[in-house]
Design a protein around this motif. Structure first.
Motif, PDB file in Angstrom:
ATOM      1  N   THR A   7      24.207  36.749 -44.399  1.00 48.22           N
ATOM      2  CA  THR A   7      24.690  35.596 -45.138  1.00 48.22           C
ATOM      3  C   THR A   7      25.678  34.837 -44.301  1.00 48.22           C
ATOM      4  O   THR A   7      26.576  35.388 -43.735  1.00 48.22           O
ATOM      5  CB  THR A   7      25.387  36.023 -46.416  1.00 48.22           C
ATOM      6  N   PHE A   8      25.525  33.577 -44.277  1.00 49.43           N
ATOM      7  CA  PHE A   8      26.346  32.733 -43.425  1.00 49.43           C
ATOM      8  C   PHE A   8      27.720  32.605 -44.007  1.00 49.43           C
ATOM      9  O   PHE A   8      28.453  31.711 -43.665  1.00 49.43           O
ATOM     10  CB  PHE A   8      25.746  31.348 -43.320  1.00 49.43           C
ATOM     11  N   ALA A   9      28.034  33.458 -44.886  1.00 49.70           N
ATOM     12  CA  ALA A   9      29.235  33.363 -45.647  1.00 49.70           C
ATOM     13  C   ALA A   9      30.461  32.967 -44.881  1.00 49.70           C
ATOM     14  O   ALA A   9      31.150  32.077 -45.309  1.00 49.70           O
ATOM     15  CB  ALA A   9      29.483  34.680 -46.318  1.00 49.70           C
ATOM     16  N   GLY A  10      30.779  33.644 -43.829  1.00 51.19           N
ATOM     17  CA  GLY A  10      31.998  33.287 -43.141  1.00 51.19           C
ATOM     18  C   GLY A  10      31.851  32.099 -42.230  1.00 51.19           C
ATOM     19  O   GLY A  10      32.803  31.693 -41.609  1.00 51.19           O
ATOM     20  N   VAL A  11      30.685  31.522 -42.129  1.00 53.38           N
ATOM     21  CA  VAL A  11      30.454  30.429 -41.200  1.00 53.38           C
ATOM     22  C   VAL A  11      30.763  29.104 -41.875  1.00 53.38           C
ATOM     23  O   VAL A  11      29.874  28.348 -42.197  1.00 53.38           O
ATOM     24  CB  VAL A  11      29.009  30.430 -40.678  1.00 53.38           C
ATOM     25  N   ILE A  24      29.265  38.979 -47.449  1.00 54.57           N
ATOM     26  CA  ILE A  24      29.090  39.712 -46.198  1.00 54.57           C
ATOM     27  C   ILE A  24      29.929  40.978 -46.231  1.00 54.57           C
ATOM     28  O   ILE A  24      29.437  42.064 -46.005  1.00 54.57           O
ATOM     29  CB  ILE A  24      29.522  38.869 -44.984  1.00 54.57           C
ATOM     30  N   ALA A  25      31.214  40.838 -46.502  1.00 62.17           N
ATOM     31  CA  ALA A  25      32.113  41.983 -46.468  1.00 62.17           C
ATOM     32  C   ALA A  25      31.707  43.031 -47.493  1.00 62.17           C
ATOM     33  O   ALA A  25      31.916  44.211 -47.296  1.00 62.17           O
ATOM     34  CB  ALA A  25      33.550  41.529 -46.702  1.00 62.17           C
ATOM     35  N   GLY A  26      31.096  42.607 -48.602  1.00 60.82           N
ATOM     36  CA  GLY A  26      30.741  43.538 -49.657  1.00 60.82           C
ATOM     37  C   GLY A  26      29.335  44.088 -49.547  1.00 60.82           C
ATOM     38  O   GLY A  26      28.903  44.816 -50.429  1.00 60.82           O
ATOM     39  N   PHE A  27      28.602  43.779 -48.476  1.00 61.74           N
ATOM     40  CA  PHE A  27      27.230  44.252 -48.366  1.00 61.74           C
ATOM     41  C   PHE A  27      27.206  45.771 -48.252  1.00 61.74           C
ATOM     42  O   PHE A  27      27.942  46.356 -47.463  1.00 61.74           O
ATOM     43  CB  PHE A  27      26.522  43.625 -47.162  1.00 61.74           C
ATOM     44  N   THR A 139      35.278  42.521 -42.117  1.00 54.08           N
ATOM     45  CA  THR A 139      36.207  41.467 -42.522  1.00 54.08           C
ATOM     46  C   THR A 139      35.531  40.314 -43.244  1.00 54.08           C
ATOM     47  O   THR A 139      36.199  39.524 -43.900  1.00 54.08           O
ATOM     48  CB  THR A 139      36.932  40.880 -41.294  1.00 54.08           C
ATOM     49  N   GLY A 140      34.203  40.189 -43.104  1.00 57.77           N
ATOM     50  CA  GLY A 140      33.502  39.062 -43.694  1.00 57.77           C
ATOM     51  C   GLY A 140      33.641  37.797 -42.872  1.00 57.77           C
ATOM     52  O   GLY A 140      33.272  36.720 -43.319  1.00 57.77           O
ATOM     53  N   VAL A 141      34.164  37.899 -41.653  1.00 54.43           N
ATOM     54  CA  VAL A 141      34.344  36.728 -40.802  1.00 54.43           C
ATOM     55  C   VAL A 141      33.151  36.581 -39.871  1.00 54.43           C
ATOM     56  O   VAL A 141      32.738  37.534 -39.222  1.00 54.43           O
ATOM     57  CB  VAL A 141      35.652  36.842 -39.970  1.00 54.43           C
ATOM     58  N   SER A 142      32.602  35.361 -39.833  1.00 57.20           N
ATOM     59  CA  SER A 142      31.485  35.048 -38.946  1.00 57.20           C
ATOM     60  C   SER A 142      31.899  33.922 -38.028  1.00 57.20           C
ATOM     61  O   SER A 142      32.693  33.069 -38.412  1.00 57.20           O
ATOM     62  CB  SER A 142      30.269  34.597 -39.755  1.00 57.20           C
ATOM     63  N   SER A 143      31.330  33.898 -36.822  1.00 56.57           N
ATOM     64  CA  SER A 143      31.636  32.801 -35.908  1.00 56.57           C
ATOM     65  C   SER A 143      30.381  32.432 -35.126  1.00 56.57           C
ATOM     66  O   SER A 143      29.535  33.278 -34.851  1.00 56.57           O
ATOM     67  CB  SER A 143      32.764  33.184 -34.949  1.00 56.57           C
ATOM     68  N   VAL A 144      30.277  31.130 -34.823  1.00 54.81           N
ATOM     69  CA  VAL A 144      29.173  30.622 -34.019  1.00 54.81           C
ATOM     70  C   VAL A 144      29.772  29.957 -32.799  1.00 54.81           C
ATOM     71  O   VAL A 144      30.705  29.158 -32.918  1.00 54.81           O
ATOM     72  CB  VAL A 144      28.319  29.601 -34.807  1.00 54.81           C
TER      73      VAL A 144
END
Length: 177
Positions: A7-11, A24-27, A139-144
């Motif tokens: 999930t692009f959640a943190g993006v 994301i963090a809760g998957f 952490t649920g953090v995503s980066s591109v």
């Protein structure tokens, strides 16, 4: 395929509405992993399974497809997945979200998913493009990230050759008011 929980959640926020990093963090990466492929080779001495040809890996509501995957595991009485590496048209889907790239790696120990090479995120008509996507399930953090200057591609558009800026690009839909 636990966490190809993409999930692009943190993006950031698509279409002006923030996505929930909680997804994301809760998957639940302890869900069973189901797989199918044209060919499966168990390499006991190397503690790995090679799946090739139209590979599909599901875990909960996540789906990973690729041409080839290598699943590394430990065997201390109970098999435990350590890492899944996927190549060849890698796609990760969850609900209305899809991410694709040339290579995907999910590190089960660190709970980090990385997609590299011509990465594209899609949610409805919203898009996000780059060279590398990293998702931290802890952490649920995503980066591109965009490509580096040395790896920026040369594109031919309408007969004109231009150098890709190496930046992250995208398009967000704007709802009518």
């Amino acid at each position: 395929m636990a966490a190809f929980a993409l999930t692009f959640a943190g993006v950031a926020a698509f279409a002006g509405s923030p996505l929930s990093a909680q997804s994301i963090a809760g998957f639940n990466s302890d869900q069973p992993v189901n797989y199918a492929a044209d060919r499966i080779e168990l390499q006991d001495r190397s503690n790995r399974v090679v799946l090739s040809g139209d590979v599909v890996i599901d875990q909960g509501d996540l789906r990973l497809t690729a041409e080839r995957t290598i699943v590394n595991y430990s065997d201390t009485g109970t098999l435990r997945i350590q890492r899944i590496a996927a190549t060849g048209g890698v796609r990760v889907m969850r609900a209305t979200e899809t991410a694709s790239g040339d290579v995907g790696v999910y590190d089960f120990n660190r709970r980090i998913i990385t997609l590299t090479g011509d990465v594209a995120l899609r949610r409805g008509s919203d898009t996000l493009n780059g060279e590398r996507l990293t998702i931290d399930l802890n952490t649920g953090v995503s980066s591109v990230n965009g490509s580096t200057a040395s790896s920026a591609a040369i594109a031919n558009e309408g007969g004109m050759v231009r150098r890709n800026s190496g930046r992250v690009t995208g398009s967000f839909s704007v709802p009518k008011q």
